[in-house]
Design a protein around this motif. Structure first.
Motif, mmCIF file in Angstrom:
data_model
loop_
_atom_site.group_PDB
_atom_site.id
_atom_site.type_symbol
_atom_site.label_atom_id
_atom_site.label_comp_id
_atom_site.label_asym_id
_atom_site.label_seq_id
_atom_site.Cartn_x
_atom_site.Cartn_y
_atom_site.Cartn_z
ATOM 1 N N ALA A 2 0.843 -1.198 0.000
ATOM 2 C CA ALA A 2 0.000 0.000 0.000
ATOM 3 C C ALA A 2 0.877 1.246 0.000
ATOM 4 O O ALA A 2 1.887 1.305 0.698
ATOM 5 C CB ALA A 2 -0.901 -0.002 1.232
ATOM 6 N N THR A 4 1.332 4.885 1.185
ATOM 7 C CA THR A 4 0.814 5.749 2.246
ATOM 8 C C THR A 4 1.602 7.048 2.245
ATOM 9 O O THR A 4 2.621 7.178 1.549
ATOM 10 C CB THR A 4 0.945 5.078 3.631
ATOM 11 O OG1 THR A 4 2.335 4.967 3.957
ATOM 12 C CG2 THR A 4 0.293 3.709 3.646
ATOM 13 N N ASN A 8 5.809 3.502 1.105
ATOM 14 C CA ASN A 8 5.194 2.210 0.782
ATOM 15 C C ASN A 8 5.225 1.290 1.998
ATOM 16 O O ASN A 8 6.226 1.177 2.675
ATOM 17 C CB ASN A 8 5.920 1.541 -0.379
ATOM 18 C CG ASN A 8 5.690 2.265 -1.686
ATOM 19 O OD1 ASN A 8 4.624 2.824 -1.899
ATOM 20 N ND2 ASN A 8 6.684 2.242 -2.550
ATOM 21 N N GLU A 9 4.088 0.624 2.223
ATOM 22 C CA GLU A 9 3.988 -0.333 3.314
ATOM 23 C C GLU A 9 3.473 -1.649 2.765
ATOM 24 O O GLU A 9 2.806 -1.693 1.736
ATOM 25 C CB GLU A 9 3.045 0.180 4.411
ATOM 26 C CG GLU A 9 3.587 1.382 5.138
ATOM 27 C CD GLU A 9 2.708 1.816 6.287
ATOM 28 O OE1 GLU A 9 1.570 1.328 6.405
ATOM 29 O OE2 GLU A 9 3.171 2.654 7.081
ATOM 30 N N VAL A 10 3.795 -2.714 3.480
ATOM 31 C CA VAL A 10 3.329 -4.038 3.087
ATOM 32 C C VAL A 10 2.613 -4.667 4.272
ATOM 33 O O VAL A 10 2.896 -4.351 5.426
ATOM 34 C CB VAL A 10 4.489 -4.949 2.623
ATOM 35 C CG1 VAL A 10 5.077 -4.456 1.331
ATOM 36 C CG2 VAL A 10 5.563 -5.056 3.674
ATOM 37 N N VAL A 11 1.676 -5.544 3.961
ATOM 38 C CA VAL A 11 0.984 -6.303 4.997
ATOM 39 C C VAL A 11 1.554 -7.704 4.956
ATOM 40 O O VAL A 11 1.597 -8.342 3.898
ATOM 41 C CB VAL A 11 -0.540 -6.320 4.754
ATOM 42 C CG1 VAL A 11 -1.232 -7.165 5.813
ATOM 43 C CG2 VAL A 11 -1.093 -4.898 4.748
ATOM 44 N N ARG A 21 1.691 -4.636 9.646
ATOM 45 C CA ARG A 21 2.082 -3.676 8.608
ATOM 46 C C ARG A 21 3.520 -3.275 8.854
ATOM 47 O O ARG A 21 3.919 -3.029 9.991
ATOM 48 C CB ARG A 21 1.212 -2.434 8.685
ATOM 49 C CG ARG A 21 0.027 -2.482 7.780
ATOM 50 C CD ARG A 21 -0.768 -1.229 7.970
ATOM 51 N NE ARG A 21 -0.626 -0.375 6.819
ATOM 52 C CZ ARG A 21 -1.622 0.360 6.358
ATOM 53 N NH1 ARG A 21 -2.783 0.361 6.953
ATOM 54 N NH2 ARG A 21 -1.434 1.113 5.312
ATOM 55 N N SER A 23 6.900 -1.019 6.926
ATOM 56 C CA SER A 23 7.334 -0.198 5.796
ATOM 57 C C SER A 23 8.202 -1.058 4.878
ATOM 58 O O SER A 23 8.896 -1.978 5.335
ATOM 59 C CB SER A 23 8.121 1.024 6.278
ATOM 60 O OG SER A 23 9.420 0.648 6.675
#
Length: 160
Positions: A2, A4, A8-11, A21, A23
């Motif tokens: 995602a 933000t 960028n961030e990842v789940v 979550r 970064s």
């Protein structure tokens, strides 16, 4: 993933199945996270580069030499430089490399044909079986990231 305001961030899912979550920067550079492959294939911690990387780094003359060696190895193993009877060249299989039968005479014939030692041929075959054509690329004399060792400075040599 995602985008933000913070970047960028990842789940992700941890080993207990919990979602979190993180970064992208932390994922790539932190010891907190590690990628775990769910199927076989190349990995970042492999001790060797993948074949496409090895072959892509070769100069044209080196790549030509690798392809030539691979043809010799395939002929020894299968009787055909292409590796396949469906793609047989003129006069294949040659008498010394007819498929089946004992392999030692084939090693000897190939060594004599190329003017090299039988051990070299056997090493090519072993490297080819382990790594394909990339295994036939010239090995680098030194690991990446290590400075060259001076010869006359009193450093201990690996062979001492």
């Amino acid at each position: 993933m995602a985008a933000t305001a913070a970047g960028n961030e990842v789940v992700l899912k941890d080993e207990r199945g919990r979602l979190l979550r993180l970064s992208l920067k932390e994922l790539l550079f932190s010891d907190r996270a590690a990628l775990i492959a769910d199927q076989p294939g190349p990995s970042a911690d492999d001790d060797q580069e993948i074949a496409s990387v090895v072959l892509d780094q070769l100069q044209a003359s080196e790549r030509s030499q690798v392809l030539e060696r691979a043809g010799h190895v395939r002929e020894l193993l299968t009787g055909f430089r292409s590796g396949s009877p469906e793609l047989a060249g003129n006069g294949e299989p040659r008498r010394d490399y007819v498929p089946g039968g004992p392999v030692e005479p084939k090693y000897t014939a190939k060594a004599k044909e190329l003017g090299i030692h039988v051990r070299t041929v056997k090493q090519w075959v072993a490297d080819f079986r382990r790594h394909g054509e990339a295994g036939l690329a010239a090995k680098k004399k030194q690991s990446r990231g290590q400075p060259p060792r001076p010869m006359n400075d009193g450093w201990k040599r690996p062979w001492k």
